[in-house]
Design an enzyme around this catalytic site. Structure first.
Site, PDB file in Angstrom:
ATOM      1  CG  LEU A 135      48.874  51.464  41.822  1.00 55.55           C
ATOM      2  CD1 LEU A 135      48.538  52.778  41.149  1.00 55.55           C
ATOM      3  CD2 LEU A 135      47.826  50.425  41.462  1.00 55.55           C
ATOM      4  CD  GLU A 139      43.246  46.970  51.127  1.00 53.53           C
ATOM      5  OE1 GLU A 139      42.377  46.469  51.874  1.00 53.53           O
ATOM      6  OE2 GLU A 139      43.590  48.159  51.159  1.00 53.53           O
ATOM      7  CB  ALA A 142      39.836  45.177  48.818  1.00 55.77           C
ATOM      8  CD  GLU A 255      46.152  48.674  36.192  1.00 54.91           C
ATOM      9  OE1 GLU A 255      45.808  49.548  37.003  1.00 54.91           O
ATOM     10  OE2 GLU A 255      46.323  47.475  36.507  1.00 54.91           O
ATOM     11  CD  GLN A 292      41.450  22.268   3.177  1.00 56.77           C
ATOM     12  OE1 GLN A 292      40.454  21.660   3.570  1.00 56.77           O
ATOM     13  NE2 GLN A 292      41.535  22.782   1.974  1.00 56.77           N
ATOM     14  CD  GLN A 356      45.799  21.152  20.146  1.00 57.24           C
ATOM     15  OE1 GLN A 356      45.928  21.455  21.324  1.00 57.24           O
ATOM     16  NE2 GLN A 356      45.556  19.915  19.754  1.00 57.24           N
ATOM     17  CB  THR A 385      38.145  39.784  36.526  1.00 55.77           C
ATOM     18  OG1 THR A 385      36.847  40.296  36.871  1.00 55.77           O
ATOM     19  CG2 THR A 385      38.960  39.585  37.794  1.00 55.77           C
TER      20      THR A 385
HETATM   21  C1  LIG Z   1      50.309  38.585  38.878  1.00 53.03           C
HETATM   22  C2  LIG Z   1      49.398  39.663  39.383  1.00 53.03           C
HETATM   23  C3  LIG Z   1      49.852  40.980  39.392  1.00 53.03           C
HETATM   24  C4  LIG Z   1      49.051  41.989  39.914  1.00 53.03           C
HETATM   25  N1  LIG Z   1      49.551  43.265  40.012  1.00 53.03           N
HETATM   26  C5  LIG Z   1      48.844  44.198  40.725  1.00 53.03           C
HETATM   27  C6  LIG Z   1      49.428  45.470  41.034  1.00 53.03           C
HETATM   28  O1  LIG Z   1      50.549  45.788  40.612  1.00 53.03           O
HETATM   29  N2  LIG Z   1      48.726  46.326  41.811  1.00 53.03           N
HETATM   30  C7  LIG Z   1      47.475  46.033  42.295  1.00 53.03           C
HETATM   31  O2  LIG Z   1      46.902  46.844  43.000  1.00 53.03           O
HETATM   32  N3  LIG Z   1      46.874  44.832  41.995  1.00 53.03           N
HETATM   33  C8  LIG Z   1      47.541  43.912  41.239  1.00 53.03           C
HETATM   34  N4  LIG Z   1      46.959  42.689  40.959  1.00 53.03           N
HETATM   35  C9  LIG Z   1      45.628  42.397  41.483  1.00 53.03           C
HETATM   36  C10 LIG Z   1      44.533  42.246  40.418  1.00 53.03           C
HETATM   37  O3  LIG Z   1      44.164  43.502  39.941  1.00 53.03           O
HETATM   38  C11 LIG Z   1      43.376  41.476  41.092  1.00 53.03           C
HETATM   39  O4  LIG Z   1      43.811  40.128  41.223  1.00 53.03           O
HETATM   40  C12 LIG Z   1      42.099  41.557  40.310  1.00 53.03           C
HETATM   41  O5  LIG Z   1      41.550  42.854  40.376  1.00 53.03           O
HETATM   42  C13 LIG Z   1      41.035  40.554  40.807  1.00 53.03           C
HETATM   43  O6  LIG Z   1      40.890  40.602  42.181  1.00 53.03           O
HETATM   44  P1  LIG Z   1      40.904  39.221  43.023  1.00 53.03           P
HETATM   45  O7  LIG Z   1      42.118  38.470  42.609  1.00 53.03           O
HETATM   46  O8  LIG Z   1      40.785  39.559  44.464  1.00 53.03           O
HETATM   47  O9  LIG Z   1      39.651  38.421  42.533  1.00 53.03           O
HETATM   48  P2  LIG Z   1      38.147  38.554  43.096  1.00 53.03           P
HETATM   49  O10 LIG Z   1      37.716  39.964  43.074  1.00 53.03           O
HETATM   50  O11 LIG Z   1      38.050  37.827  44.382  1.00 53.03           O
HETATM   51  O12 LIG Z   1      37.326  37.776  41.976  1.00 53.03           O
HETATM   52  C14 LIG Z   1      37.161  36.367  41.968  1.00 53.03           C
HETATM   53  C15 LIG Z   1      36.213  36.029  40.804  1.00 53.03           C
HETATM   54  O13 LIG Z   1      34.915  36.606  41.052  1.00 53.03           O
HETATM   55  C16 LIG Z   1      34.551  37.401  39.932  1.00 53.03           C
HETATM   56  N5  LIG Z   1      33.743  38.527  40.386  1.00 53.03           N
HETATM   57  C17 LIG Z   1      34.010  39.414  41.374  1.00 53.03           C
HETATM   58  N6  LIG Z   1      33.050  40.338  41.459  1.00 53.03           N
HETATM   59  C18 LIG Z   1      32.136  40.026  40.501  1.00 53.03           C
HETATM   60  C19 LIG Z   1      30.900  40.601  40.078  1.00 53.03           C
HETATM   61  N7  LIG Z   1      30.391  41.694  40.644  1.00 53.03           N
HETATM   62  N8  LIG Z   1      30.221  39.995  39.067  1.00 53.03           N
HETATM   63  C20 LIG Z   1      30.714  38.890  38.466  1.00 53.03           C
HETATM   64  N9  LIG Z   1      31.882  38.313  38.817  1.00 53.03           N
HETATM   65  C21 LIG Z   1      32.579  38.878  39.822  1.00 53.03           C
HETATM   66  C22 LIG Z   1      35.862  37.862  39.321  1.00 53.03           C
HETATM   67  O14 LIG Z   1      35.682  38.277  37.977  1.00 53.03           O
HETATM   68  C23 LIG Z   1      36.697  36.606  39.464  1.00 53.03           C
HETATM   69  O15 LIG Z   1      36.384  35.715  38.433  1.00 53.03           O
HETATM   70  C24 LIG Z   1      47.742  41.684  40.383  1.00 53.03           C
HETATM   71  C25 LIG Z   1      47.271  40.366  40.312  1.00 53.03           C
HETATM   72  C26 LIG Z   1      48.085  39.351  39.841  1.00 53.03           C
HETATM   73  C27 LIG Z   1      47.552  37.946  39.825  1.00 53.03           C
END
Ligand SMILES: Cc1cc2nc3c(=O)[nH]c(=O)nc-3n(C[C@H](O)[C@H](O)[C@H](O)COP(=O)(O)OP(=O)(O)OC[C@H]3O[C@@H](n4cnc5c(N)ncnc54)[C@H](O)[C@@H]3O)c2cc1C
Length: 400
Positions: A135, A139, A142, A255, A292, A356, A385
């Site tokens: 899926l 991006e 995004a 999901e 403990q 640990q 996240t």
């Molecule tokens: C190994 C892996 C597999 C994946 N597989 C898939 C897949 O199969 N298909 C797919 O579509 N995606 C996939 N993803 C993508 C995943 O869903 C995204 O990485 C995730 O949604 C976070 O987006 P980002 O990495 O761009 O982080 P960002 O959105 O850039 O976030 C960076 C930080 O900012 C925080 N943040 C962002 N907005 C806010 C807010 N409004 N308030 C507070 N904090 C915020 C986030 O919590 C995070 O700590 C995968 C990712 C990984 C690493």
């Protein structure tokens, strides 16, 4: 087969699973211990995906769990997928992650939302494991704001759509033949105006830009995908043009409920390994489990594993009744976010405590507990996240 932890199996029967559900869990557990656990080391060391695994999972009846028998599915419920995921994750979390991307993110989403014609074409190879699914939502620009910031576009041109854009971090991306991909079809509609498409690996303009090198879940391949004037037949539109948000949001709830079960399985395994080590490793002339401070950790781990499992089961059961297009708001939106929020943070804590307890041995890269520790952090990031999960829960709590 590795020695089972007595505690692991004793505790899985504590929740009131039916006899049929226990049979599914224990059947998948036995299979995963015998056939998936031995693959862990090579998958992690070489970032290697075993190509025989999807067809083998199909032979076991683990693919197409929620799909109809006419398409090669098992016609079973969503809860069953969760039990299989839990068992796979205990013994090989990387296979469990790829399983979820194939079975839930791709196959189940297609089964729930696609036309009869698309289901007839794409579900049989997905159920047979002869084609791997993925899926593509995230991006480069995004992630958490997947809908609002989506830059991948699609426009209709006669009998086909033309897709342009890039998808990042896509599980199974390097090996997938069938991909469910989201793109903006109406750029003036902000976070709405999104449509879902089924893209085949062989379509003109589709390519895998790069396979990504991860700290954990190695062996479950992840890629950046590029759509460069990618030609997709018009009939591969899933659902209605510009109405893809409902598909995304209801899919994300499911999901979260399923990925939560990866956490449960991994935390169970980490706990079982730590308990075993605490009863065998000696220091100061005694088993370390007699100290403990170690007992306190084991007690905390036990409570977290039990709590995560019980809560995640209850949320999974609620997902059984989710009608097509439902979700993305309301009670199920809150509960699925809560299940994965708790389970992911619990899994991270349990894996850290387990390392640990292992001491220096747990810090060695080529150990099972170290693999679990390196992997667990992803589950606080993928599928929305920790921060986004909290926003969802609070948003639903405060909705008037
Ligand atoms: C190994 C892996 C597999 C994946 N597989 C898939 C897949 O199969 N298909 C797919 O579509 N995606 C996939 N993803 C993508 C995943 O869903 C995204 O990485 C995730 O949604 C976070 O987006 P980002 O990495 O761009 O982080 P960002 O959105 O850039 O976030 C960076 C930080 O900012 C925080 N943040 C962002 N907005 C806010 C807010 N409004 N308030 C507070 N904090 C915020 C986030 O919590 C995070 O700590 C995968 C990712 C990984 C690493």
């Amino acid at each position: 087969m590795p020695a089972d932890s007595f505690a692991l199996h004793r505790s899985t029967t504590a929740f009131a699973l039916s006899e049929a559900q226990q049979a599914v869990l224990h059947g998948a557990d036995r299979f995963a211990a015998a056939e998936l656990h031995p693959l862990q080391g090579r998958m992690d060391n070489e970032d290697w995906w075993p190509p025989h695994i999807m067809p083998r999972l199909a032979e076991m009846g683990f693919l197409g769990v929620t799909a109809g028998a006419a398409h090669g599915g098992a016609d079973a419920d969503f809860f069953t997928t969760g039990l299989i995921t839990q068992a796979l994750a205990r013994w090989n979390h990387a296979v469990a992650l790829s399983y979820v991307a194939h079975e839930n993110l791709c196959l189940n989403n297609i089964a729930r939302n696609a036309s009869v014609q698309l289901c007839n074409k794409y579900l049989p190879p997905l159920c047979a494991g002869t084609a791997v699914g993925a899926l593509g939502l995230t991006e480069p620009g995004a992630g958490s704001d997947a809908l609002g910031s989506m830059a991948t576009t699609a426009y209709r041109d006669g009998g086909h759509y033309v897709l342009n854009g890039t998808k990042l971090y896509i599980t199974n991306g390097p090996i997938a033949e069938i991909l469910l991909v989201y793109a903006k079809t109406d750029r003036s509609a902000g976070a709405r105006g999104i449509s879902a498409f089924i893209v085949e690996r062989g379509f003109s303009g589709f390519s895998v830009a790069q396979e990504l090198d991860k700290m954990g879940f190695r062996g479950s391949p992840t890629a950046e995908l590029v759509f460069n004037d990618c030609i997709v037949p018009a009939e591969n539109l899933v659902g209605v043009e510009n109405q893809g948000v409902a598909v995304v949001m209801s899919g994300l709830d499911l999901e979260r409920a399923i990925v939560a079960m990866i956490n449960v399985g991994m935390a169970e395994r980490a706990f079982a390994l730590a308990l075993d080590y605490a009863t065998t490793r000696k220091q100061f002339g005694e088993k370390i489990g007699n100290f403990q401070l170690i007992q306190g950790k084991l007690a905390d781990m036990y409570v977290q594993v039990e709590t995560a499992r019980t809560y995640c089961y209850s949320v999974l059961a609620a997902c059984n009744d989710l009608a097509q297009g439902e979700g993305g708001r309301g009670d199920i939106h809150k509960r699925t976010a809560a299940a994965i929020l708790y389970a992911a943070e619990a899994c991270t804590r349990v894996c850290a405590d387990a390392v640990q307890i292992f001491g220096g041995a747990g810090y060695m890269r080529d150990t099972e507990i170290n693999r679990l520790y390196r992997a667990t952090k992803l589950l606080e990031i993928g599928a929305g996240t920790t921060e986004i999960r909290k926003l969802i829960i609070a948003g639903e709590l405060l909705r008037i």
